[in-house]
Structure formats: structure tokens, C-alpha cells
Design a protein around this motif. Sequence first.
Motif, PDB file in Angstrom:
ATOM      1  N   THR A  57      12.455  31.459  45.301  1.00 18.78           N
ATOM      2  CA  THR A  57      11.992  32.581  45.717  1.00 18.78           C
ATOM      3  C   THR A  57      10.759  33.205  44.865  1.00 18.78           C
ATOM      4  N   VAL A  58      10.799  33.123  43.775  1.00 17.71           N
ATOM      5  CA  VAL A  58       9.531  33.544  42.858  1.00 17.71           C
ATOM      6  C   VAL A  58       8.413  32.726  43.064  1.00 17.71           C
ATOM      7  N   THR A  60       7.533  31.314  45.838  1.00 19.97           N
ATOM      8  CA  THR A  60       7.184  31.677  47.405  1.00 19.97           C
ATOM      9  C   THR A  60       6.187  32.964  47.155  1.00 19.97           C
ATOM     10  N   LEU A  61       6.924  33.898  46.323  1.00 20.49           N
ATOM     11  CA  LEU A  61       6.130  35.230  46.382  1.00 20.49           C
ATOM     12  C   LEU A  61       4.620  34.944  45.321  1.00 20.49           C
ATOM     13  N   GLY A  62       4.654  34.143  44.564  1.00 21.70           N
ATOM     14  CA  GLY A  62       3.190  33.824  43.939  1.00 21.70           C
ATOM     15  C   GLY A  62       2.490  33.029  44.772  1.00 21.70           C
ATOM     16  N   SER A  63       2.917  32.429  45.859  1.00 24.59           N
ATOM     17  CA  SER A  63       1.982  31.588  46.659  1.00 24.59           C
ATOM     18  C   SER A  63       1.247  32.481  47.780  1.00 24.59           C
ATOM     19  N   VAL A  64       1.628  33.654  47.993  1.00 24.15           N
ATOM     20  CA  VAL A  64       1.176  34.408  49.015  1.00 24.15           C
ATOM     21  C   VAL A  64      -0.305  34.600  48.736  1.00 24.15           C
ATOM     22  N   GLU A  65      -1.337  34.238  49.692  1.00 27.03           N
ATOM     23  CA  GLU A  65      -2.693  34.051  49.505  1.00 27.03           C
ATOM     24  C   GLU A  65      -3.327  35.255  49.652  1.00 27.03           C
ATOM     25  N   LEU A  66      -4.396  35.372  49.197  1.00 23.74           N
ATOM     26  CA  LEU A  66      -5.456  36.602  49.411  1.00 23.74           C
ATOM     27  C   LEU A  66      -6.276  36.021  50.731  1.00 23.74           C
ATOM     28  N   ASP A  67      -6.466  37.050  51.698  1.00 24.69           N
ATOM     29  CA  ASP A  67      -7.338  36.643  52.564  1.00 24.69           C
ATOM     30  C   ASP A  67      -8.889  36.797  52.257  1.00 24.69           C
ATOM     31  N   LEU A  69     -12.735  38.137  52.272  1.00 24.88           N
ATOM     32  CA  LEU A  69     -13.034  39.752  52.847  1.00 24.88           C
ATOM     33  C   LEU A  69     -14.343  39.433  53.519  1.00 24.88           C
ATOM     34  N   VAL A  74     -16.292  45.209  54.292  1.00 27.34           N
ATOM     35  CA  VAL A  74     -17.079  45.773  53.185  1.00 27.34           C
ATOM     36  C   VAL A  74     -18.217  46.639  53.906  1.00 27.34           C
TER      37      VAL A  74
END
Lengths: 87, 197
Positions: A57-58, A60-67, A69, A74
Motif C-alpha cells: 500500500t505504501v 503504491t502511494l509512493g509510485s503515483v507519478e507526476l504528470d 507540465l 504554464v
Amino acid sequence: MIRWWRRRRRALVCRDAVALMTAYLDGALPARDRARLEAHLAGCPHCTEYLAQLRVTVATLGSVELDDLSDDAVDDLIELYRRWRQG
Amino acid sequence: MSIDVDDDAPLVERLRAGDEAAFGELVRRYQPRLLRLAEMTVGSRAVAEEVCQDTWLAVMRGVERFESRSSFKTWLFRILLNRARTSFSREQRAGQPDEDVVERFDANGAWAEPPVPWADRVDDRVVAEILARRVRDLLPTLPDQQRQVVLLHDVEGLEPAEIAALLGISDGNQRVLLHRGRARLRSLLAAELDGER
């Protein structure tokens, strides 16, 4: 006899083991509690599985990627800034 | 992406003086992280973008009054979380039971309903990807404080002291909320995997 009683008192039940797991995963558990938890885990497949699921679970939370930009995003915000400055 | 927060101070100073380029630089630094936080709070990309825009407007209006007692990042995240929470309509959460996930133990404290094993299935890349996608949708269903602590700790990787300052809660309270949030999410992920079988 006293030694036996002390050992009994130190043994964790599953409910207590689960309550210690978040601190354990974050390395925030005092050495004594850590040893008690690890002793419990060594003999308890259910708590071992529960801990493994918490780890997943932890992770998986840490693997959420940034999109990424986009330049448009901007530019839109800078345009908002310009309008605010003028407003 | 790691950000050296010490680098923010000169940019914030320039923004105070009305420097548009400094504003653009702060947007490039923080907008992806704000968007992720907002989306995982409100559960909708479109609403998350509005929340981010509102947050930047609040930064423009408030930067003159911003005192550097907290870091710019902490200030920014606090604004975002407040806005995200108020814009997330209560109706969307209606039907979400607010009580904690209580794991089932018997009178002796042993498992009454032991967890159904699934942790090793996540070694399968496909299963791991299913979970990574679903967690974005599941986080918004957590109660406010649990969600915020889980987001800041496990997604953003903030230190407990930073989170305590941001949310105004004690270290102990923070750990309890983190534990409850993770436990709830674990049970939601378990339910997801059950459906994938």
C-alpha cells in the motif's frame, strides 16, 4: 517462574502487532518494541501477510507519478498573473 | 523530483517585487506537485486544475503578507489543501462511512478474520499497475485528516515535522492518522484485487 511471567507479558497479540506496524515501517519504533514485533511476526503468518500488504500500500502511494507540465499550462497561469497585476 | 526549498526564498522575494519570471519559475517548480495533490484530494482532474488556479491566485494576493517563518512550500501546500477541501462537495462523499476500518480480532486479540493473502500477487507488473491507477481514485474517499497525512507522508514524502507544522497536529496524532489512513487504503486495495480475480 518470574522469567516465564515476564516473557508472557512481553509477548504481543495480533491486535497490538498491527497497531505498531506504521511506526515499524517508518523506522520510528523503539528497539524494544521492534524486537517484540519481529518476534511476533516470526510466528504469525497472518500478521506477516498484513504487514506485507501495508508495505505494498505504501509503495503504491509512493509510485503515483507526476504528470509533465505542458507549456500551455504554464502560459495560462502566467496570463492569469498578468491579468491580476493589471486588475 | 526533489526541490531545494532554500532556493525558493530569492524567487519569493522577486515575486513580492512583481517579477513575472519569478512567478513562472515557481509555477514550473510546484504546479505538477500541486496538481497531483489536488487531484488525489478531489478525485477529478478538471476540479483539481481549478483548485490549483485558485491557489496561485491566493499566492499572488498573499505573497506580500507571507512571512518566512514557514517555508514557501509549506505555505503553498496549506493553501492548496484548504481550497481542495472546501471545493470538494460534501455530496460526493455522502455514503462514505466515516468510521475507521476496524480489523477483526477476537477477545484475545488474535485475528478473527485473518487477511486474505494477496501481497505476493503484486510482484506481477500488471497487478501493480492496476493498483497504482486505482489509488488515485481511492484516496479521495478517505476522511479529510487521514487523506491529508497519507498524501503528505507517503505520496509527497514530507518529514513528520513538516506535516505537523502544515496541519497543526502533534506527532502522535499524525502517526495515528497515518496508520488509520493506510489501514483503510489497504482494505480498499484488497477489495479491488478481489474484483480482479
